[in-house]
Write a protein that holds these residues in place. Structure first.
Motif, short mmCIF file in Angstrom:
data_model
loop_
_atom_site.label_atom_id
_atom_site.label_comp_id
_atom_site.label_asym_id
_atom_site.label_seq_id
_atom_site.Cartn_x
_atom_site.Cartn_y
_atom_site.Cartn_z
N PRO A 287 0.79 -1.23 0.00
CA PRO A 287 0.00 0.00 0.00
C PRO A 287 0.82 1.28 0.00
O PRO A 287 0.27 2.37 -0.19
CB PRO A 287 -0.80 -0.11 1.31
CG PRO A 287 0.11 -0.88 2.21
CD PRO A 287 0.80 -1.88 1.33
N PHE A 288 2.14 1.18 0.18
CA PHE A 288 2.98 2.36 0.33
C PHE A 288 3.76 2.65 -0.94
O PHE A 288 4.26 1.74 -1.60
CB PHE A 288 3.96 2.18 1.49
CG PHE A 288 4.92 3.34 1.66
CD1 PHE A 288 4.48 4.55 2.16
CD2 PHE A 288 6.25 3.21 1.30
CE1 PHE A 288 5.35 5.62 2.32
CE2 PHE A 288 7.13 4.27 1.45
CZ PHE A 288 6.68 5.48 1.96
N TRP A 289 3.84 3.92 -1.29
CA TRP A 289 4.68 4.34 -2.40
C TRP A 289 5.34 5.67 -2.06
O TRP A 289 4.83 6.45 -1.24
CB TRP A 289 3.88 4.48 -3.70
CG TRP A 289 2.75 5.47 -3.62
CD1 TRP A 289 1.45 5.20 -3.32
CD2 TRP A 289 2.83 6.89 -3.83
NE1 TRP A 289 0.70 6.36 -3.33
CE2 TRP A 289 1.51 7.41 -3.65
CE3 TRP A 289 3.86 7.75 -4.16
CZ2 TRP A 289 1.22 8.76 -3.78
CZ3 TRP A 289 3.58 9.11 -4.30
CH2 TRP A 289 2.27 9.60 -4.11
N ALA A 290 6.50 5.93 -2.65
CA ALA A 290 7.20 7.19 -2.41
C ALA A 290 8.17 7.45 -3.56
O ALA A 290 8.65 6.51 -4.22
CB ALA A 290 7.97 7.15 -1.09
N SER A 291 8.44 8.71 -3.81
CA SER A 291 9.46 9.09 -4.79
C SER A 291 10.18 10.34 -4.30
O SER A 291 9.54 11.27 -3.79
CB SER A 291 8.84 9.35 -6.17
OG SER A 291 7.95 10.44 -6.13
N LEU A 292 11.47 10.32 -4.43
CA LEU A 292 12.31 11.48 -4.11
C LEU A 292 12.92 11.98 -5.40
O LEU A 292 13.56 11.22 -6.13
CB LEU A 292 13.40 11.10 -3.11
CG LEU A 292 14.35 12.23 -2.69
CD1 LEU A 292 13.58 13.32 -1.94
CD2 LEU A 292 15.49 11.69 -1.84
N ASN A 293 12.71 13.26 -5.67
CA ASN A 293 13.10 13.82 -6.95
C ASN A 293 14.07 14.97 -6.76
O ASN A 293 13.91 15.80 -5.85
CB ASN A 293 11.85 14.31 -7.70
CG ASN A 293 12.17 15.18 -8.89
OD1 ASN A 293 12.16 16.40 -8.79
ND2 ASN A 293 12.47 14.55 -10.02
#
Length: 817
Positions: free
Chosen positions: A707-713
């Motif tokens: 259920p978890f998502w993340a992005s570092l840009n």
């Protein structure tokens, strides 16, 4: 379905097209279909933006499906990269990336990761339009469509991104960095093109809702009603209310949007879709700062306090006198019909409407004279009980647009290996522009921010205007593209378009004025009315061609070339005709020749694309100044050469981690000096275009598990020049942004897909000047340098957009019923 029903549907679409011209998430709908399951059919312009292979042969369609099966097994940078097969530079942002972005983001913000794009915005909420360049071409030199309909302003080709769509409704966004396809409905595309579409309606009924809160009292409510299948028709209609306080200075922005889409599936080969984008906005403006002003106080903007006891001129920077009220609507249809097994028809009629403008403040002289004097009035404007002295007034620059048009094309197969696409585009735009004035109350509030009521008039009753301008623009285009795939390795395309643009209308400066009052209080003939009719016709053939070699399932190589053409903006035709220093200047259209040479690789865990390009850009239109009339006039940079490298790559580390990166090297060099007519000849030979960083890069690390998502840009932009003579440089800078979310289990059968999303911008709280907003030829001239004719070169400090300080948004959402 019976063929007579299909004939009626085609007739209906064509009749609506003629009539228009005469009239002057739900998650189920956004999941990508596996390529292996895709029918061998062309893309619809309202269901996918990536239509560069719209005229592909049957053999090529099968090859595309095979490549997409390979590519879809990857996580291509969390949706920041897509499989491409066109023989030229193309990049697509998919729905996967859009759903992770800020809820109110515009397409300008979304394309910032694409190689070759330099994007900037005054406000991360998406409520303040934004600016961009692609390979050095400015936003008004790039053709932009929504669901196949053009949205560039018909007069000056600018685009105002806030007016179009909510991210919940965006499907995908495709950028062609070098040159558009010949069937693109754009008369202002000297450079490339941007196309995006709204999502198709879902087959199930329900309601999608989200609520966002964030920094600077950001509030956003979004709701979408999905009808599901109602017989052969399915639809959605959405509403959003957006508001935020200015992050620097006083004021706020309030934007309401209504979007909609319906699809009538006639049978498995024929359909009609209808799309609507409506926007109403009332926004205060940000003050663009000079480099010195930003260093002194980074958070300043227009004045928060109005001084009722101050002079009229001291209150011109009061924030309530600098706003942008505007209402716009875009309605379009997309009829897709199979006339036979080998012949398909696509018809896209549209109608665009716009009303509103931008404001500023000025001063009027109160006088007892009965003459029609510009910026003078025989009324008590400031309400002090006497007529005399100076008074503050609100000036509103309005624009009203009525724009019908239609794009129609046929796609015909000649066996398995050859396909011909041909058609036409017709657009008939009417645009009324001007500047009017309205009184300001004792507390600094204008009588009417929309500039329609309580206007300042001359003694004879005529409304005072700084200018009055009307433009009729008729655009006609015919085009054809042939695609040949002699075998599984080679694809060869050749296209040709003929574009014809006619502008005619009138321009009057200070209409009705017989003079003005000078600083000594004397009546002079300065600012008396002048102007009249003007017209111009421009036409050109624009050929394109390309070759792609598919070495194997993983590697493809391509070479493409194309010519582009942009007719002069409407103000250039009207103003230059009556400016004493410019009336002998020929308004030459912008044109460019571009070549792309590239390689693409799609593997099991790694994918990459590298494109080297060159563009010779002629007659880039820039504004100058006529000192005798005070008019903004238009001249050109005769030659600009763009050379560079665009690249992007995606690496899938495992089932949870993926990395996307893009890099662009851009050299956009002016090859001649520029004559600004009234301000002198500037030394621009060998200098770089403003707002064109030499190096840009983007890196995104994406994680997705359960259920978890993340992005570092991280986004990097090297320094940019703020003036054409390259005497003032600002930047570069790097920003870090975080997107993360959690998808909860369904709460019940009627409460599904709940989620929470966090967007954090500028994590390091960096300060930077991001985009030069002024047309400055020389930043400063303390030594009073003269040009070759002995004219002292005029100088002014460039002003810039600023990078917003660290901010965040939290969004809660779910689907119901």
């Amino acid at each position: 379905m019976k063929r007579n029903h299909l004939s009626a549907a085609i007739a209906l679409t064509l009749c609506l097209s003629t009539g228009v011209v005469v009239a002057q998430d739900n998650n189920n709908s956004t999941q990508p279909t596996p390529a292996a399951a895709m029918p061998a059919a062309r893309a619809n312009v309202s269901s996918t933006s990536n239509t560069t292979n719209d005229n592909a042969t049957r053999r090529a369609v099968q090859q595309m499906s095979a490549v997409q099966v390979q590519g879809n097994s990857l996580s291509l940078g969390g949706g920041l990269m897509s499989v491409q097969t066109a023989p030229k530079a193309v990049s697509t942002i998919t729905r996967d990336a859009i759903v992770q972005a800020a809820p109110g983001a515009t397409f300008v913000q979304m394309i910032g990761s694409i190689p070759g794009v330099k994007a900037a915005t005054d406000d991360v909420t998406g409520l303040n339009d934004g600016n961009f360049t692609i390979r050095g071409y400015t936003s008004d030199e790039v053709g932009i469509t929504v669901n196949g309909a053009p949205i560039n302003d018909s007069g000056n080709y600018r685009v105002y991104a806030t007016e179009y769509g909510d991210t919940e409704n965006m499907g995908d966004i495709t950028v062609q960095q070098g040159y558009p396809d010949v069937d693109t409905p754009a008369s202002g595309a000297a450079g490339g093109s941007i196309a995006w579409v709204t999502i198709d309606p879902s087959h199930t009924a329900g309601v999608d809702f989200s609520q966002s809160l964030g920094s600077n009292d950001y509030r956003r409510s979004f709701v979408r009603f999905n009808t599901g299948d109602t017989g052969p028709v399915r639809s959605w209609l959405s509403y959003s209310n957006n508001s935020v306080d200015m992050w620097r200075g006083a004021g706020d922005a309030n934007v309401t949007k209504v979007d909609g889409k319906s699809i009538w599936t006639i049978d498995d080969k024929d359909s009609i879709s209808a799309s609507l984008q409506y926007n109403r906005e009332v926004k205060d403006s940000y003050l663009s700062l000079t480099k010195a002003q930003a260093a002194q106080n980074y958070n300043q903007s227009y004045n928060e306090v109005y001084n009722p006891n101050g002079s009229a001129s001291s209150n011109t920077n009061y924030y309530k006198l600098h706003d942008n009220p505007f209402t716009s609507a875009l309605f379009s249809l997309d009829g897709e019909f199979a006339l036979s097994d080998n012949l398909r028809l696509s018809v896209v009629p549209y109608f665009q409407y716009g009303s509103g403008g931008g404001s500023s403040a000025t001063t009027f002289t109160e006088t007892t004279s009965d003459a029609n004097l510009y910026k003078a009035t025989n009324q008590d404007l400031n309400g002090n009980g006497a007529i005399g002295g100076s008074a503050l007034a609100y000036s509103f620059s309005y624009s009203y647009t009525y724009r019908p048009g239609v794009i129609a094309k046929l796609n015909q197969d000649f066996g398995e290996n050859n396909s011909l696409e041909y058609g036409f585009w017709y657009d008939s735009a009417r645009q009324q522009q001007g500047q009017v004035f309205t009184p300001v109350s004792a507390n600094g509030t204008p009588a009417d921010i929309w500039g329609q009521y309580d206007l300042i008039r001359y003694p004879n009753g005529q409304v005072q205007k700084a200018y009055d301008q009307y433009t009729n623009t008729d655009t006609r285009k015919v085009f054809a593209t042939d695609t040949w795939t002699p075998n599984d390795q080679w694809t060869i395309t050749a296209g040709l378009a003929y574009l014809w643009v006619e502008r005619d209308g009138f321009m009057f400066e200070n209409p009705g004025s017989t003079g003005s009052i000078n600083s000594s209080g004397a009546i002079t003939t300065a600012s008396s009315a002048f102007g009249g009719n003007a017209s111009g016709t421009y036409h050109k053939f624009t050929p394109t061609g390309g070759v792609k070699y598919q070495l194997n399932e993983e590697n493809q190589f391509y070479f493409g070339a194309g010519k582009t053409f942009r007719a002069p903006v409407n103000a250039a035709i009207l103003s230059n005709a009556y400016a004493s220093t410019a009336n002998s200047v020929i308004n030459k259209p912008e044109s460019a020749t571009t070549v792309d040479l590239g390689w693409r690789f799609y593997g099991q865990s790694f994918s990459a694309s590298v494109d080297a390009y060159g563009s010779n850009f002629n007659n880039k239109q820039v504004s100058g100044f006529d000192q005798n009339t005070g008019l903004t006039v238009y001249t050109s940079l005769p030659k600009v050469h763009m050379r560079g490298l665009n690249s992007e790559a995606s690496f899938k580390l495992d089932d949870n981690w993926s990395v996307y990166g893009s890099y662009a090297y851009t050299q956009a060099r002016i090859e001649t000096n520029v004559n600004t007519l009234g301000d002198g000849i500037y030394n621009t030979d060998g200098k770089s275009l403003i707002n064109t960083p030499r190096n840009t890069a983007n890196v995104s690390v994406n994680y997705n598990e359960g259920p978890f998502w993340a992005s570092l840009n991280a986004q990097y932009s090297s320094a940019i020049w703020g003036d054409w003579s390259n005497t003032e440089k600002v930047g570069g800078y790097t920003t870090f942004n975080l997107n993360a979310g959690w998808k909860f289990n369904d709460f019940s059968s009627w409460f599904t897909k709940p989620y929470i999303k966090l967007n954090v911008f500028n994590l390091a709280d960096h300060k930077a000047l991001t985009f030069a907003n002024s047309n400055t030829f020389l930043a400063s001239n303390p030594e009073k340098i003269k040009d070759v004719n002995g004219t002292t070169l005029y100088a002014s400090s460039p002003n810039y957009s600023l990078l917003e300080r660290r901010s965040f948004m939290v969004t809660f959402g779910a689907s119901f019923f």
